[in-house]
Design an enzyme around this catalytic site. Structure first.
Site, short mmCIF file in Angstrom:
data_model
loop_
_atom_site.label_atom_id
_atom_site.label_comp_id
_atom_site.label_asym_id
_atom_site.label_seq_id
_atom_site.Cartn_x
_atom_site.Cartn_y
_atom_site.Cartn_z
N ARG A 1 0.83 -1.22 0.00
CA ARG A 1 0.00 0.00 0.00
C ARG A 1 0.86 1.26 0.00
O ARG A 1 0.50 2.26 0.62
CB ARG A 1 -0.96 0.02 1.20
CG ARG A 1 -2.03 -1.06 1.15
CD ARG A 1 -3.01 -0.91 2.29
NE ARG A 1 -3.91 -2.04 2.38
CZ ARG A 1 -4.56 -2.41 3.48
NH1 ARG A 1 -4.39 -1.71 4.59
NH2 ARG A 1 -5.37 -3.44 3.47
N ARG B 1 -3.61 6.58 0.58
CA ARG B 1 -4.23 7.81 1.08
C ARG B 1 -3.33 8.65 1.98
O ARG B 1 -3.67 9.78 2.30
CB ARG B 1 -5.54 7.46 1.80
CG ARG B 1 -6.64 7.07 0.84
CD ARG B 1 -7.88 6.59 1.57
NE ARG B 1 -7.67 5.26 2.14
CZ ARG B 1 -8.61 4.58 2.79
NH1 ARG B 1 -9.80 5.11 2.97
NH2 ARG B 1 -8.36 3.38 3.27
N ARG C 1 -6.97 10.31 -7.36
CA ARG C 1 -8.21 9.55 -7.12
C ARG C 1 -9.44 10.43 -7.33
O ARG C 1 -10.48 9.94 -7.78
CB ARG C 1 -8.19 8.96 -5.72
CG ARG C 1 -9.43 8.13 -5.42
CD ARG C 1 -9.33 7.31 -4.16
NE ARG C 1 -10.55 6.57 -3.91
CZ ARG C 1 -10.69 5.63 -2.99
NH1 ARG C 1 -9.65 5.31 -2.23
NH2 ARG C 1 -11.83 5.00 -2.83
N ASP D 1 -6.72 -3.78 -8.02
CA ASP D 1 -7.39 -4.38 -6.86
C ASP D 1 -7.55 -5.87 -7.10
O ASP D 1 -7.75 -6.30 -8.24
CB ASP D 1 -8.76 -3.73 -6.63
CG ASP D 1 -9.32 -4.08 -5.26
OD1 ASP D 1 -10.02 -5.12 -5.16
OD2 ASP D 1 -9.06 -3.35 -4.30
N TYR E 1 -14.44 -13.43 -0.42
CA TYR E 1 -15.21 -12.25 -0.85
C TYR E 1 -16.41 -12.67 -1.70
O TYR E 1 -17.50 -12.10 -1.59
CB TYR E 1 -14.32 -11.30 -1.65
CG TYR E 1 -13.46 -10.39 -0.82
CD1 TYR E 1 -14.01 -9.29 -0.15
CD2 TYR E 1 -12.09 -10.62 -0.71
CE1 TYR E 1 -13.22 -8.45 0.60
CE2 TYR E 1 -11.29 -9.77 0.05
CZ TYR E 1 -11.86 -8.69 0.70
OH TYR E 1 -11.08 -7.84 1.45
#
Length: 341
Positions: free
Chosen positions: A21, A25, A34, A71, A147
């Site tokens: 990561r 952010r 983004r 992703d 998921y």
């Protein structure tokens, strides 16, 4: 490339470093890019934006490897499960895999539907300097399956575990389908220009050892054996999070094993360091405080001594970590690890 040399346990002038990561952010530049996309899925599909985000950590942090910005859930999305990313909640599928009929409804052979991923790889590789590596990746079958069965992230994996114990053949079929899709997906990433590939099994710790080996690791091994046979020059990294208690039971045809922060690097080295190069494992929260970060770096480097090691965090960057500490981390690792030559 220092990163690739380290993956193959070759001598390096310092311990290479990148961070899971690392594009995220905590960087204002990431937030700015983004904001140009309609949503997170659109961001992954916009080649120009995904390329820019992929390259940001190289420019801003000077890490030794960039990792593709995408992703893990683009695979089930392209297999026909409608996906949305909900602010404050995370990813959510509109329908789940809960029966043989729902499994049959999945599209297969979807690797060519992911052209936006390969185009991002090609663009990023063209812009990267020759000494910087580009890492491609996929979620591992077990993590993707959870998921698809649960419909979203979960803390107890109720539906996934219920299927494992009440309908294991259905789960096996789903895992095999995913394994086949991932093989082709990673193959096309390699053909597009990545220098290494990584498999994230983020929910490996959801299962007890015997069941993880049967329903998680088995399929991960199947993928890595295929990739290593077809592309022996490409390093393979696997990251089964939270399985430190039984690392000694993990074998396979791959090069680098990611270590999370819940096990000491000393213990990981003792258990498997002779079989795999180790990647990790600084606790991400240490980056909140410079002195704690520096202490953690020293402890890990003193154990590994720039042999069979790639420096990384034990999990991903946290969204409010100080960027100046991320920049400092790279410099500290290079400076201190070079002293072991």
């Amino acid at each position: 490339m220092v990163f690739i040399q380290a993956c193959f346990r070759q001598s390096t002038p310092y311990t290479p470093i990148w961070m899971m990561r690392q594009a995220g952010r905590y960087l204002i530049e990431y937030k700015q890019v983004r904001s140009q996309a309609k949503n997170f899925l659109d961001l992954c599909m916009r080649v120009d934006l995904a390329t820019e985000i992929t390259l940001q950590p190289i420019t801003l942090l000077d890490v030794d490897a960039a990792i593709l910005f995408s992703d893990i859930l683009v695979i089930p999305y392209e297999m026909g499960l409608e996906l949305e990313f909900i602010q404050g909640f995370g990813p959510k599928f509109q329908r789940c895999i809960d029966s043989a009929d729902s499994l049959r409804s999945l599209k297969t052979g979807i690797q060519h539907s992911l052209s936006y991923v390969y185009n991002t790889i090609s663009c990023a590789r063209q812009q990267l300097s020759a000494d910087k590596a580009l890492i491609g990746f996929s979620g591992a079958p077990w993590t993707l399956a959870t998921y698809m069965i649960e419909g979203h992230g979960t803390k107890n994996y109720h539906k996934s575990k219920k299927m494992l114990y009440t309908n294991p053949s259905l789960l096996d079929k789903l895992l095999q389908i995913l394994s086949n899709e991932i093989k082709q997906y990673l193959s096309l990433q390699i053909q597009a220009g990545v220098n290494a590939v990584m498999l994230f099994d983020s929910w490996a710790n959801a299962l007890e050892m015997s069941q993880y080996l049967a329903f998680g690791w088995k399929y991960l091994q199947d993928i890595t054996s295929y990739i290593k046979r077809e592309y022996p020059h490409i390093p393979i990294i696997v990251f089964p999070r939270g399985v430190g208690a039984y690392l000694e039971n993990l074998y396979g045809e791959f090069d680098v094993l990611g270590i999370d922060w819940q096990i000491s690097m000393q213990e990981a080295k003792h258990k498997v360091g002779h079989r795999f190069v180790l990647q990790g494992n600084l606790e991400p929260a240490r980056l909140y405080d410079y002195d704690s970060m520096q202490q953690g770096v020293k402890e890990i480097l003193n154990i590994m001594q720039n042999k069979g090691h790639i420096f990384n965090l034990g999990h991903g960057m946290i969204e409010d970590l100080p960027r100046e500490n991320a920049v400092a981390l790279v410099k500290i690792v290079r400076e201190l690890s070079s002293q072991f030559n």
